[in-house]
Write a protein that holds these residues in place. Structure first.
Motif: not given
Length: 303
Positions: A67-76, A197-200, A244-247, A268-274
């Motif tokens: 959806v956004h092109g990024f995600a925050l996870g956890r890892h030790r 930046c939200d890739g959408r 201005d639309r960049h989020r 796969d460009h059917s989802v947010t791809w960058r």
């Protein structure tokens, strides 16, 4: 995709930090990125734009790769000191491959190079002469402008090359994603955190390719932009002009166990791809500290 199309109530309530985001200025330029030990520089003309960067940490589980092109996870990590290059080489890349495979659901992942970035003064390091500088496993300043590390040609070729090298007996892949896995290992809040930046909210019309040149010393004068045969087929990033639309988002007070995974390119460009990204000077939190971070480029394959 217009910004209105990605408006979400939970996102609208996020704390906003003021920021200056550097973009490629309007106009036509020869755009190149030269990198050497402890220093990087771009040709072309860039400008700083007043933006807001939303703090995603309180809603960290809201963000997803497709959806956004990024995600925050956890890892030790088992690495106690990320300045210990042999240990990073021996342990961390394997950790990254396992982690990214799990986070994105791929069949397998191949880690490539890694880099430490710091907001500390690297002036003296940049003055040191080197021969055969390699842009991996070193220390560089934070990213200075909105960019994605690959353009489409670079990502497609990298995926084919890496899969053939690492998995010669594999069945082939139907999808690949070029990623960066990023983490800080300095205490928060960081003075120059990473913004994504939200890739959408980005489109092709504001993009340009930025060819990479790894050099021992920077060229000067006309040599910076002199024609180079075959440049359109060389390794290149994607850079952006302001819209201005960049989020923009960041995750304040990231700890060493927080990992930010974001896309350079998804086939796969059917989802947010960058996911464009850059560092910014965060003045919204008191007692900010020097940022030190490590990033690993990797490619995940879906077979």
């Amino acid at each position: 995709m217009a910004t209105a199309a990605v408006t979400d109530d939970i996102e609208e309530g996020a704390r906003k930090a003021p920021a200056l985001i550097r973009y490629l200025a309007e106009g036509e330029y020869v755009t190149r990125r030269y990198v050497s030990q402890g220093a990087e520089m771009n040709t072309g003309e860039y400008a700083d734009y007043e933006c807001v960067v939303r703090d995603g940490m309180p809603i960290r589980d809201h963000f997803t790769l497709d959806v956004h092109g990024f995600a925050l996870g956890r890892h030790r990590s088992a690495v106690a000191d990320f300045h210990d290059k042999p240990t990073v080489d021996a342990l961390y890349l394997d950790e990254v491959e396992e982690l990214v495979t799990r986070l994105c659901g791929a069949a397998r992942t191949a880690a490539q190079g890694w880099m430490i970035r710091t907001s500390a003064d690297l002036t003296e390091r940049a003055k040191q002469k080197v021969q055969g500088y390699q842009h991996s496993g070193g220390i560089q300043p934070p990213a200075g402008e909105a960019h994605v590390d690959y353009n489409e040609v670079t990502g497609r070729r990298a995926a084919a090359r890496v899969y053939a090298d690492r998995f010669p007996d594999g069945p082939g892949y139907k999808r690949y994603i070029c990623f960066s896995l990023w983490r800080t290992f300095s205490p928060g809040p960081q003075d120059w955190p990473l913004a994504v930046c939200d890739g959408r909210t980005v489109r092709d019309e504001e993009t340009a390719s930025n060819t990479l040149f790894v050099v021992d010393e920077f060229p000067v004068g006309d040599a910076l932009t002199a024609p180079v045969e075959g440049e359109d087929q060389m390794i290149a990033a994607t850079i952006f002009r302001h819209r201005d639309r960049h989020r923009w988002w960041y995750f304040s007070n990231m700890a060493a166990d927080d990992v930010l995974l974001f896309k350079f390119q998804d086939s796969d460009h059917s989802v947010t791809w960058r996911c464009p990204h850059t560092a910014f000077h965060d003045t919204s939190l008191p007692d900010a500290k020097t940022r030190s971070s490590i990033e690993v480029r990797c490619i995940a394959f879906f077979e």
